[in-house]
Design a protein around this motif. Structure first.
Motif, short mmCIF file in Angstrom:
data_model
loop_
_atom_site.label_atom_id
_atom_site.label_comp_id
_atom_site.label_asym_id
_atom_site.label_seq_id
_atom_site.Cartn_x
_atom_site.Cartn_y
_atom_site.Cartn_z
N PRO A 183 1.28 -1.31 0.13
CA PRO A 183 -0.26 -0.21 0.29
C PRO A 183 0.71 1.39 0.42
O PRO A 183 1.94 1.24 0.63
CB PRO A 183 -0.86 0.14 1.51
CG PRO A 183 0.07 -1.21 2.51
CD PRO A 183 0.97 -1.76 1.34
N PHE A 194 -1.60 7.16 2.41
CA PHE A 194 -2.53 8.15 2.62
C PHE A 194 -1.92 9.15 2.00
O PHE A 194 -1.61 10.15 3.21
CB PHE A 194 -3.71 7.72 3.03
CG PHE A 194 -4.46 6.89 2.86
CD1 PHE A 194 -4.63 6.20 1.51
CD2 PHE A 194 -5.30 6.22 3.90
CE1 PHE A 194 -5.92 4.69 1.47
CE2 PHE A 194 -6.34 5.05 3.68
CZ PHE A 194 -6.55 4.13 2.49
N LEU A 212 -11.05 3.34 -0.49
CA LEU A 212 -10.67 4.52 0.53
C LEU A 212 -8.93 4.28 -0.73
O LEU A 212 -9.09 5.50 -1.40
CB LEU A 212 -10.29 5.01 1.71
CG LEU A 212 -11.15 5.46 1.92
CD1 LEU A 212 -10.12 6.37 3.86
CD2 LEU A 212 -10.88 7.46 1.73
N THR A 244 -7.16 -5.17 13.52
CA THR A 244 -8.72 -4.57 14.28
C THR A 244 -7.60 -5.33 16.01
O THR A 244 -7.98 -4.53 16.55
CB THR A 244 -9.42 -5.05 13.81
OG1 THR A 244 -9.64 -4.99 12.72
CG2 THR A 244 -10.47 -4.75 14.85
N THR A 251 3.00 1.41 6.69
CA THR A 251 1.68 1.63 5.72
C THR A 251 0.88 1.90 6.02
O THR A 251 -0.59 2.62 6.30
CB THR A 251 2.37 1.91 4.49
OG1 THR A 251 3.41 2.77 3.99
CG2 THR A 251 1.45 3.12 3.36
N TYR A 252 0.90 0.22 6.21
CA TYR A 252 -1.13 -0.51 6.08
C TYR A 252 -1.42 0.43 7.23
O TYR A 252 -2.97 0.50 7.79
CB TYR A 252 -1.10 -2.32 6.13
CG TYR A 252 -2.55 -2.12 5.75
CD1 TYR A 252 -3.21 -2.65 4.32
CD2 TYR A 252 -2.83 -2.81 6.68
CE1 TYR A 252 -4.50 -2.98 4.65
CE2 TYR A 252 -4.25 -3.13 6.83
CZ TYR A 252 -5.29 -3.78 5.47
OH TYR A 252 -5.77 -3.82 5.31
N GLN A 308 -3.15 3.74 6.87
CA GLN A 308 -4.01 3.45 6.59
C GLN A 308 -5.27 3.45 7.55
O GLN A 308 -5.94 4.01 7.11
CB GLN A 308 -3.96 2.97 4.94
CG GLN A 308 -3.22 3.80 4.39
CD GLN A 308 -2.99 2.23 3.14
OE1 GLN A 308 -3.57 1.30 3.45
NE2 GLN A 308 -2.66 2.60 1.78
N MET A 309 -5.09 2.63 8.46
CA MET A 309 -6.31 1.74 8.97
C MET A 309 -6.55 2.94 9.83
O MET A 309 -7.67 3.78 10.17
CB MET A 309 -5.83 0.76 9.30
CG MET A 309 -7.00 0.01 10.39
SD MET A 309 -8.61 -0.27 8.37
CE MET A 309 -8.20 -1.71 8.15
N ALA A 333 -5.79 6.34 9.58
CA ALA A 333 -6.63 7.45 8.79
C ALA A 333 -7.78 7.28 8.43
O ALA A 333 -8.46 7.95 8.00
CB ALA A 333 -5.68 7.50 7.68
N THR A 334 -7.95 5.68 8.09
CA THR A 334 -9.52 5.60 7.97
C THR A 334 -10.74 5.91 9.10
O THR A 334 -11.41 5.80 9.08
CB THR A 334 -9.89 4.21 7.53
OG1 THR A 334 -9.04 3.90 6.51
CG2 THR A 334 -10.66 3.65 6.76
N ILE A 335 -10.14 5.42 10.28
CA ILE A 335 -11.18 5.82 11.53
C ILE A 335 -11.28 6.94 12.03
O ILE A 335 -12.10 7.17 11.56
CB ILE A 335 -9.82 4.72 12.63
CG1 ILE A 335 -10.24 2.88 12.54
CG2 ILE A 335 -10.85 4.80 14.07
CD1 ILE A 335 -8.97 2.28 13.39
#
Lengths: 233, 94
Positions: free
Chosen positions: A153, A156, A224, B27, B54-55, B58-59, B61-63
């Motif tokens: 990935p 972002f 996203l 999670t 990074t993952y 990203q998670m 940031a998503t939350i």
């Protein structure tokens, strides 16, 4: 009737988050001090009731919708729940929070309705899920580094996360989830409930709550990523 | 629970986590629900693996971005209906 709860009046959208903001601004007492709210409800204080429905009605309908077949039925179950709250508030002993009590009444009623309709309960079994990340993003078993990223990935772009269009992508991703996942992520990540509150309200085990949250968050992250990657390149 | 590989009960617990396993544990990791030993392996992995760190970012940031959404609205009609009912329930006509 003038009341401390009247601060909620005239707000344009619902939820505990708005209430929390009012608490932060010291406009209303924190919900932890439920004694006053309960006393106000018992006294028939309309503003207190208004505050309560602004906080919870939309979520009650959403949760009920997991158990019954139509939106109209879900609205009806939520209405019945409010009626039960008003009728039962004098007997409410405060052993659980008002929120927990409210959602317990709702899920009991919604379950009964759902069973009458011949529907299976939404949490009775968890279907096998798709992986959190497409399996072709990882090296295969014959590779020197099996199970490691083949297509890792990318970070972002922070400045785009708050854009209106990005919010829409998240909203669509949540709307596309199965109802149980949608409810769990809405309560946890949009409304800001704790894991324990969600487990209590939905009568879910901690493990199942986490599994549903995991699937929901993974799907939203993937949506996203797809959106941000596509529009970057 | 259905996970592609059940790493929590792996016989070789000291084996390093792979990325494909990590994305399914994230999670539990963020919720503080991983057993200590597995959490350590998770931490070790993201310490070395750029893709997975990074993952995780990203998670997170998503939350956070999901938390920025506006809670679902209560329509004025629904509110009116409930308030009418409330008046009826609490103050029966006398």
């Amino acid at each position: 009737m003038r009341s401390k709860w009247s601060v909620i009046r005239g707000s344009s959208h619902g939820g505990a988050k708005r209430y929390a903001r009012a608490v932060e601004n010291q406009a209303v007492a924190p919900v932890e001090d439920e004694t006053e709210l309960i006393a106000a409800l018992r006294a028939g204080d309309e503003a207190a009731f208004r505050a309560l429905i602004a906080m919870y009605h939309a979520m009650l309908v959403r949760v009920a919708r997991m158990y019954v077949s139509t939106q109209a039925l879900a609205e009806e179950v939520a209405q019945e729940t409010w009626l039960a709250v008003i009728e039962g508030i004098d007997r409410f002993e405060g052993r659980s929070s008002l929120k927990t009590w409210l959602f317990r009444i709702l899920t009991n009623r919604a379950k009964t309705r759902g069973i009458r309709e011949g529907r299976t309960l939404p949490f009775s079994s968890l279907e096998p899920a798709d992986p959190a990340v497409e399996s072709d993003r990882f090296n295969g078993a014959d590779h020197n580094w099996p199970g490691h990223w083949a297509a890792p990935p990318r970070a972002f772009p922070e400045e785009r996360l708050l854009a209106a269009e990005t919010r829409e992508v998240i909203e669509h991703a949540i709307a596309a989830l199965p109802p149980t996942q949608r409810t769990v992520i809405s309560l946890r990540d949009v409304e800001g409930w704790s894991a324990e509150e969600v487990c209590n309200a939905l009568t879910l085990t901690e493990t199942n709550q986490r599994v549903l949250l995991h699937r929901a968050r993974s799907a939203v992250r993937a949506a996203l990523e797809q959106y941000l990657d596509e529009s970057e390149s | 629970m259905s996970r592609s590989r059940d790493v929590t009960h792996s016989a070789s617990t000291y084996e390093e986590l792979s990325c494909v396993e990590l994305v399914e544990l994230i999670t539990d990791y963020l919720e503080g629900a991983l057993p200590e030993e597995l959490r350590d392996r998770f931490d070790r992995h993201i310490g070395r693996c750029t893709g997975c760190s990074t993952y995780v970012a990203q998670m997170r940031a998503t939350i956070e971005a999901t938390g920025g959404l506006t809670p679902e609205a209560l329509s004025p009609e629904a509110e009116r209906g409930l308030l009418d009912a409330f008046r009826g329930w609490r103050q029966p006509a006398d």
